[in-house]
Design an enzyme around this catalytic site. Structure first.
Site, short mmCIF file in Angstrom:
data_model
loop_
_atom_site.label_atom_id
_atom_site.label_comp_id
_atom_site.label_asym_id
_atom_site.label_seq_id
_atom_site.Cartn_x
_atom_site.Cartn_y
_atom_site.Cartn_z
N GLU A 82 44.05 57.90 44.09
CA GLU A 82 43.07 57.13 43.30
C GLU A 82 41.96 56.59 44.21
O GLU A 82 40.77 56.70 43.88
CB GLU A 82 43.76 55.95 42.60
CG GLU A 82 44.75 56.33 41.52
CD GLU A 82 44.13 57.02 40.32
OE1 GLU A 82 42.90 57.12 40.23
OE2 GLU A 82 44.91 57.51 39.47
N ASN A 119 38.01 57.85 44.35
CA ASN A 119 36.89 56.93 44.12
C ASN A 119 35.83 57.04 45.21
O ASN A 119 34.63 56.94 44.92
CB ASN A 119 37.40 55.49 44.01
CG ASN A 119 37.99 55.20 42.64
OD1 ASN A 119 37.87 56.00 41.73
ND2 ASN A 119 38.63 54.05 42.51
N ARG A 160 35.99 60.13 32.53
CA ARG A 160 36.72 59.19 33.38
C ARG A 160 37.35 58.13 32.50
O ARG A 160 36.73 57.64 31.57
CB ARG A 160 35.79 58.50 34.37
CG ARG A 160 35.17 59.44 35.36
CD ARG A 160 35.83 59.35 36.73
NE ARG A 160 35.70 60.61 37.44
CZ ARG A 160 36.67 61.19 38.13
NH1 ARG A 160 37.84 60.63 38.24
NH2 ARG A 160 36.46 62.35 38.71
N1 ATP Z 1 34.79 53.42 46.61
C1 ATP Z 1 33.97 53.08 45.60
N2 ATP Z 1 32.61 53.01 45.81
C2 ATP Z 1 31.78 52.68 44.81
N3 ATP Z 1 32.18 52.39 43.54
C3 ATP Z 1 33.49 52.43 43.27
C4 ATP Z 1 34.46 52.78 44.27
N4 ATP Z 1 35.69 52.73 43.70
C5 ATP Z 1 35.50 52.37 42.42
N5 ATP Z 1 34.19 52.18 42.14
C6 ATP Z 1 33.63 51.71 40.86
O1 ATP Z 1 34.66 51.08 40.11
C7 ATP Z 1 34.80 51.71 38.83
C8 ATP Z 1 36.25 51.69 38.39
O2 ATP Z 1 37.05 52.53 39.23
P1 ATP Z 1 38.39 53.17 38.62
O3 ATP Z 1 38.98 54.04 39.66
O4 ATP Z 1 39.23 52.07 38.09
O5 ATP Z 1 37.87 54.02 37.39
P2 ATP Z 1 37.05 55.41 37.42
O6 ATP Z 1 37.08 56.00 38.77
O7 ATP Z 1 35.70 55.17 36.84
O8 ATP Z 1 37.90 56.31 36.40
P3 ATP Z 1 39.30 57.05 36.74
O9 ATP Z 1 39.79 56.52 38.07
O10 ATP Z 1 40.23 56.64 35.64
O11 ATP Z 1 39.01 58.51 36.77
C9 ATP Z 1 34.19 53.08 38.99
O12 ATP Z 1 33.72 53.60 37.75
C10 ATP Z 1 33.07 52.83 40.00
O13 ATP Z 1 31.92 52.32 39.35
MG MG Z 2 38.87 56.22 39.87
#
Ligand code: ATP
Ligand code: MG
Lengths: 154, 105
Positions: free
Chosen positions: A50, A54, A111
């Protein structure tokens, strides 16, 4: 009382999706001295995946470039693993909001916004912070079952 | 990732073999879409017995396919999830739209 550090590991990889499977396997292998259960390893792999996803998708916007670096630092202190996954990407403006279940900034893709919720649930502790000089640091901890607590005679 | 299919009566059985993450999501999405549209099935069962890894990227892939098939009135069911997949499904409420069923191909 602080636990005694028994091992450390640090690796850097370009933010490419093909590195995700390698990254989660490497962190899992690092913990092998703790003789973890299959479930503990699967939980850990999922959480690491995860955080790395990200970095690839959000921090570096799927550029898949060798110049975009993800750092994975692990520390084993007795039966506790700390894994720190950091990037120098775009950063998160509102960390509290980003960690809410179902929150995603991806509008047109598919997502679910559940990445942080999965990390929270599969690890014992998680903290998310801004990285020095830009980007994000995700720090997670997991306690592994002590040998004596495992059911004997497996 | 390998996407295997089998038709039985009017049910399309799809087996996902391998790891479903960001690396394999796009291929899996296209492969699922292709077999779902070609099959002309009344129902679809996605079997996860041979899915060795899945993270939240997989939820996006599954929900995306649900939305596409819902427009055509074709329900999708899930079978044989791993412990971790099951936990993610419960967190996201996925079973409310793609119920879990027993059985294998
Ligand atoms: N390393 C990162 N750098 C920049 N933004 C991030 C990072 N990690 C998370 N985010 C932001 O936080 C939000 C939520 O992250 P999360 O992993 O919970 O959901 P997602 O990645 O959008 O969807 P999913 O993980 O379910 O595919 C993301 O949509 C993004 O905007
Ligand atoms: Mg994610």
């Amino acid at each position: 009382m602080n636990k005694k550090i028994i091992n450390t590991m640090s690796m850097t990889i370009p933010a490419k999706s093909e590195n995700e499977s390698f990254a989660r396997a490497a962190v899992a292998a690092f913990c092998s001295s703790l003789d973890p259960t299959v479930d503990e390893i699967s939980d850990l792999k999922t959480a690491v995946s995860e955080a790395v996803t990200n970095c690839v998708v959000h921090a570096y916007q799927k550029r898949q470039s060798n110049d975009d670096i993800i750092t994975i630092a692990c520390e084993l202190a007795e039966d506790m693993l700390t894994v720190k996954i950091s990037d120098h990407g775009v950063g998160i403006p509102d960390i509290k909001q980003a960690m809410q279940p179902f929150y995603t900034t991806v509008k047109d893709g598919e997502r679910s916004g559940m990445g942080f919720t999965v990390m929270q649930s599969f690890m014992d502790k998680i903290s998310v912070n801004n990285n020095e000089g830009g980007g994000t640091v995700v720090t997670m901890q997991k306690n592994f079952t002590k040998e004596a607590e495992k059911v004997s005679g497996e | 990732m390998e996407v295997l299919t089998k038709m039985h009566r009017n049910i399309l059985y799809i087996s996902l073999n391998g790891e479903l993450d960001e690396k394999t999501a796009e291929y899996t999405r296209l492969a699922l879409e292709k077999c779902m549209l070609q099959a002309n099935a009344g129902q679809i069962v996605i079997d996860l017995a041979n899915l060795s890894f899945m993270d939240s990227t997989g939820i996006g892939v599954l929900i995306g396919r649900y939305k596409k098939m819902k427009d055509r009135g074709i329900p999708i069911f899930i079978s044989n999830p791993s412990v971790q997949a099951e936990r993610i499904f419960n967190m996201t409420g996925l079973y409310k739209i793609m119920p879990k069923i027993k059985g294998a191909i």
